[in-house]
Design an enzyme around this catalytic site. Sequence first.
Site, PDB file in Angstrom:
ATOM      1  CB  CYS A  72      -1.086  -0.236   1.245  1.00  0.00           C
ATOM      2  SG  CYS A  72      -0.057  -0.519   2.714  1.00  0.00           S
ATOM      3  CB  THR A  73      -0.166   4.826   0.388  1.00  0.00           C
ATOM      4  OG1 THR A  73      -1.075   4.337  -1.047  1.00  0.00           O
ATOM      5  CG2 THR A  73       0.851   6.118  -0.438  1.00  0.00           C
TER       6      THR A  73
END
Length: 333
Positions: A279-280
Amino acid sequence: SSDVCSSDLNVTTNASLLANTVNAVSYTAGATYTANATTITVGNSTINVTANSSYLSVANGIFLSPQTSVAANTSEGSVFYDVTNHALNVYTDRVIEPKILLFYLFTPLPDPEAIHQWQRVLCENLGLQGRIIVSPHGINGTVGGGLREIKKYIRATKRYLPFKNIDFKWSDGTGHDFPRLSIKVREELVAFGVPQEIVVDTSGVLNGGIHLTPDEVDHLVATRGDEVVLFDGRNEFEAVIGRFKNAVVPGIRTTHDFIRELESGTYDNLKDRPVITYCTGGIRCEILTVLMKNRGFSEVYQIAGGIVRYGEAKKDNSLWDGALYVFDERQSI
């Protein structure tokens, strides 16, 4: 006294005096100038300043008596002046060297409301904008502002002992990346809808996935080949502009949908394979890996620092394909 020309005129910067009326960010205008005449340079603009026994002439005819303040427009934004005790204080609403911080930390917080109030005062005093979530599990935020103010924020936040090991991720901003400052207390740092499944201590989230460095990610993929599954822990629309090559992208709109997806049987064939979630910045995978392990996934990993840290380390020589969606005015990096 208003006898300005009898002493030196100190040209200083100060954001706090006008912080309630403008999004003021301090600008370094110079050191000490003599009182007879001088200029102040703000970016590419030069402002003429002339001292008189009872006033200052600023920017071609704007007269300032002591204790007054005015504003003038330059190519670098609005510049504000305040005269107090022989000092000309210069302000600008232009963010100098804008930066974005992305950060989180899982640690028990017995009084989230107190952290919320402290963070609000800190950010407001520094002129920062962005979003911060505080919960009993820790803190999660992304804020933007000038380089000097961002550095002050980091130093102040790390002085709180439980936050001393926060991993702050930097990137360049635009100066107008967030419309406002939002700081809220929530039950969860990320809204998966299952706070009862998350247990944290001072070391972080318990029973989560194994953290892999960018090099370890590439090594695992190289040594175990197609057996490895790269699993997107973001919303489906984020993957449109960028994802890991051959990744599994669940069809979700919000993090609340992950529980439904994991329990649907769609991914049961992955439960005995090595799964690397991503994820980010890493925070969603801290939770997602717990939920996956609780539902029978046997070998679960996450990228330490998320896509951001992977991209910094690997640059163009990586398994990543495309851009990275971000939740601010930039939209992607």
